[in-house]
Scaffold this active site. Structure first.
Site, PDB file in Angstrom:
ATOM      1  N   CYS A   1     -70.892   2.668 -62.063  1.00 53.84           N
ATOM      2  CA  CYS A   1     -70.089   1.524 -62.539  1.00 53.84           C
ATOM      3  C   CYS A   1     -69.639   1.802 -63.968  1.00 53.84           C
ATOM      4  O   CYS A   1     -68.828   2.682 -64.201  1.00 53.84           O
ATOM      5  CB  CYS A   1     -70.864   0.219 -62.422  1.00 53.84           C
ATOM      6  SG  CYS A   1     -72.512   0.280 -63.164  1.00 53.84           S
ATOM      7  N   SER A   2     -70.192   1.077 -64.932  1.00 53.21           N
ATOM      8  CA  SER A   2     -69.796   1.310 -66.330  1.00 53.21           C
ATOM      9  C   SER A   2     -70.935   0.970 -67.280  1.00 53.21           C
ATOM     10  O   SER A   2     -70.723   0.358 -68.320  1.00 53.21           O
ATOM     11  CB  SER A   2     -68.554   0.481 -66.677  1.00 53.21           C
ATOM     12  OG  SER A   2     -68.804  -0.908 -66.459  1.00 53.21           O
ATOM     13  N   CYS A   3     -72.159   1.354 -66.932  1.00 56.46           N
ATOM     14  CA  CYS A   3     -73.301   1.101 -67.805  1.00 56.46           C
ATOM     15  C   CYS A   3     -73.063   1.789 -69.148  1.00 56.46           C
ATOM     16  O   CYS A   3     -72.709   2.968 -69.207  1.00 56.46           O
ATOM     17  CB  CYS A   3     -74.579   1.620 -67.157  1.00 56.46           C
ATOM     18  SG  CYS A   3     -75.021   0.752 -65.634  1.00 56.46           S
TER      19      CYS A   3
ATOM     20  N   CYS B   1     -71.142   7.065 -66.548  1.00 52.54           N
ATOM     21  CA  CYS B   1     -71.836   6.219 -65.578  1.00 52.54           C
ATOM     22  C   CYS B   1     -71.084   6.374 -64.273  1.00 52.54           C
ATOM     23  O   CYS B   1     -69.969   5.870 -64.124  1.00 52.54           O
ATOM     24  CB  CYS B   1     -71.864   4.752 -66.013  1.00 52.54           C
ATOM     25  SG  CYS B   1     -72.670   3.673 -64.795  1.00 52.54           S
TER      26      CYS B   1
END
Length: 211
Positions: free
Chosen positions: A115-117, A112
């Site tokens: 961000c940190s999906c 990702c």
């Protein structure tokens, strides 16, 4: 009094196996519990949920079923959201899924970049490195080099395809089934699947017949 306090300090020093961050979290939990702001049993229940119910084991069962049942694998490739939901794995951060299948010619890697999906419903909470800027940036521009840092060296002839997760769509990698796993049932197959293999930074454990 001073001597007693010093002795306790020494005991704590020798018995403390927590990292600095773990010690801070533990201290914060203790203070909040003493103030009646949190219930330790509720915290334990949340942790258990993400470790055993919402976590990599769910994804491993998806992979094992895909390996064992061609019809499910086909459904997973066409509509991963529905196929995964049929196993009861739904919820936050896993509403819209896509499964990408490794082949002898292609290896898939998930990142990702914004961000940190991450698909919580099938992989649990994201590892720290998945959220780190170096991984998020380098996985796209130098995926082969990143994989080598994870200990995964792929032949130059194998194509690496990088998938960028978003808030709308998250991915799970379906690794290749290991040779020697033909006699295993789905639970045993799930034992071979690692979290990293479902992100693409690792491979499944070696297969083998049951004793």
């Amino acid at each position: 009094m001073t001597s007693h306090s010093h002795d306790n300090h020494d005991d704590d020093h020798h018995d403390n196996h927590f990292s600095d961050m773990q010690a801070r979290v533990k201290a914060l939990e203790t203070v909040l519990t003493q103030k009646g702001l949190i219930d330790p049993a509720a915290i334990d229940a949340i942790v258990e949920t993400y470790e055993t119910k919402v976590g990599p084991r769910n994804g491993a069962r998806v992979v094992a079923k895909a390996w064992s049942e061609p019809d499910f694998a086909d459904w997973l490739s066409r509509d991963a959201t529905a196929a995964i939901a049929s196993l009861g794995y739904t919820g936050r951060q896993g509403e819209h899924m896509r499964a990408v299948f490794n082949t002898p010619e292609t290896h898939n890697l998930v990142v990702c970049t914004l961000c940190s999906c991450y698909p919580w419903a099938v992989l649990g909470l994201p590892p720290v490195w998945y959220k780190a800027p170096p991984y998020r940036s380098r996985a796209v521009i130098d995926p082969r080099g990143v994989l080598e840092e994870f200990g995964l060296t792929l032949p130059d002839t194998k194509k690496i395809r990088v998938w960028d997760s978003t808030a709308e769509l998250r991915y799970i990698v379906i690794p290749e089934r290991p040779v020697g796993s033909e006699g295993l049932d789905q639970e045993a197959l799930a034992d071979l699947v690692t979290r990293d293999s479902m992100i693409g930074t690792g491979l499944v454990k070696p297969g083998g017949e049951r004793p």
